[in-house]
Design an enzyme around this catalytic site. Structure first.
Site, short mmCIF file in Angstrom:
data_model
loop_
_atom_site.label_atom_id
_atom_site.label_comp_id
_atom_site.label_asym_id
_atom_site.label_seq_id
_atom_site.Cartn_x
_atom_site.Cartn_y
_atom_site.Cartn_z
N GLU A 85 21.57 44.56 4.16
CA GLU A 85 22.76 43.71 3.60
C GLU A 85 23.60 42.81 5.07
O GLU A 85 24.75 42.43 5.05
CB GLU A 85 23.54 43.99 2.60
CG GLU A 85 24.72 44.91 2.85
CD GLU A 85 24.25 46.05 2.52
OE1 GLU A 85 24.71 47.08 2.72
OE2 GLU A 85 22.22 46.49 2.64
N ASP A 143 28.41 41.36 6.64
CA ASP A 143 28.18 42.80 5.81
C ASP A 143 28.52 42.35 4.53
O ASP A 143 29.68 42.18 4.41
CB ASP A 143 28.19 43.65 6.52
CG ASP A 143 27.66 45.14 5.70
OD1 ASP A 143 26.35 45.20 6.12
OD2 ASP A 143 28.03 45.17 4.45
N ASN A 153 24.06 45.16 -6.57
CA ASN A 153 22.38 45.73 -7.18
C ASN A 153 22.57 46.68 -8.27
O ASN A 153 22.01 46.71 -9.20
CB ASN A 153 21.62 46.95 -5.54
CG ASN A 153 21.18 45.72 -4.58
OD1 ASN A 153 20.44 45.41 -4.97
ND2 ASN A 153 21.25 46.44 -3.80
N HIS A 177 18.12 44.66 -8.46
CA HIS A 177 17.24 44.33 -6.92
C HIS A 177 17.45 42.68 -7.08
O HIS A 177 17.36 42.19 -6.46
CB HIS A 177 16.14 45.37 -6.65
CG HIS A 177 17.17 46.72 -5.94
ND1 HIS A 177 17.83 47.22 -4.81
CD2 HIS A 177 16.69 47.76 -6.67
CE1 HIS A 177 17.98 48.60 -4.68
NE2 HIS A 177 17.44 48.58 -5.89
N ASP A 225 18.75 39.91 -4.64
CA ASP A 225 18.02 39.44 -3.23
C ASP A 225 18.59 38.54 -4.16
O ASP A 225 18.72 37.10 -2.97
CB ASP A 225 16.38 39.19 -3.91
CG ASP A 225 15.44 40.80 -3.66
OD1 ASP A 225 16.67 41.68 -2.19
OD2 ASP A 225 14.89 40.93 -3.97
#
Length: 320
Positions: free
Chosen positions: A230, A183, A191, A196, A200
């Site tokens: 994630e 994770d 973010n 975002h 990504d």
């Protein structure tokens, strides 16, 4: 020479019939040329007629196709089409449909659906081949199929596929399996700070480095999947706990070295890992996942950017 009215009428009728046949042939030629499917009229020796769509598919002029053999355009893996064409010449197969690939004279490769059937022709056997270009359709089908088992953003397998593979392994009571959960650390702050789009990019970079690391490791048949926002999973069939931990640490180090260049700035990130292996006491795959998740939680709670393995109870370890 004298012709009476009846003779003139007969001559006019014959001329009208001849002109009608010529017009019909011309109209048929135009109709066949505007067909959305390729059409080849073919003897055993070669093509005697090709419409415009067939010429386009095979990368040639209509006249250049005459005398050539359709089999010359088939790829090596389309031998079944050769059988289909041969059966059409003998009339043994009726009208048959199949799919294959052809290589045009210009080198382009197209996927085609082929309908072959014999024509009622006196003497030399003649067949018609209808060619439908399904290249784009196949690409769409393949993309949809990939989306059914992969994550669109990262290209990793998706949760459904990973669990399906794992459950197949679990069906073998003797099969060994290690599970690595990872994770991204403080992903929300990534973010928040880099948007975002930056997040990504981080997920995509992680997936790329993970695939590269797994490709060069000694553990075969590994499965790398994105199972949450994630969160990722690695399935390691036949791996021991030590092997899984060592691999997880290589991944951790590789991820630590990633640099992401986003529009809002350049940044790095880390990930935490939880590792668990299948024990005789496990009945379901979810039990192993829960233990790996517990180890991952401890990795997060004790500082992040580390690998923690699940510590089985003594009675579980004794039965290994």
């Amino acid at each position: 020479m004298f012709f009476d009215d009846d003779d003139c009428t007969a001559v006019n009728a014959a001329e009208l019939t001849r002109q009608t046949l010529i017009d019909t042939q011309q109209r048929l030629g135009v109709m066949m040329d505007v067909m959305p499917m390729g059409l080849l009229i073919h003897t055993r020796q070669g093509v005697i007629y090709a419409n415009q769509e067939a010429a386009r598919l095979l990368g040639s002029d209509q006249r250049e196709l005459v005398g050539r053999h359709f089999l010359d355009y088939l790829d090596a893996d389309s031998g079944h089409l050769s059988v289909q064409v041969d059966r059409a010449f003998t009339g043994a197969g009726g009208i048959e449909t199949s799919e294959g690939t052809v290589t045009a004279l210009d080198g382009s490769v197209r996927t085609v659906r082929i309908i072959a059937g014999a024509l009622p022709w006196e003497g030399n056997p003649v067949i018609q081949l209808l060619l439908q270009d399904i290249t784009d359709l196949k690409l769409i089908q393949e993309k949809l199929e990939r989306l059914s088992y992969t994550d669109e953003l990262t290209g990793a397998y998706n949760r459904r596929h990973a669990f399906s593979v794992a459950n197949e392994i679990m069906a073998d009571t003797d099969a060994q399996l290690a599970v690595v959960l990872l994770d991204l650390d403080r992903f929300k702050s990534v973010n928040d700070r880099y948007g975002h789009s930056g997040g990504d990019l981080a997920l995509t970079a992680l997936a790329e480095i993970a695939r590269a690391t797994l490709t060069h490791c000694s553990l075969s048949n590994s499965v790398f999947a994105r199972i949450g926002g994630e969160e990722f999973m690695v399935l390691l069939p036949q791996a021991t706990l030590q092997q899984a931990v060592e691999l997880a640490d290589r991944l951790r180090t590789a991820i630590e070295g990633i640099t992401v260049r986003a529009s809002a700035g350049t940044f790095g990130f880390t990930a935490s890992f939880g590792v668990a292996v299948r024990l005789p006491s496990h009945v379901t795959f979810q039990e192993i996942v829960s233990e790996a998740d517990e180890a991952l939680y401890r990795a997060k709670a004790t500082g992040r950017n580390r690998v923690v393995s699940y510590e089985a109870a003594p009675d579980q370890r004794a039965s290994e």
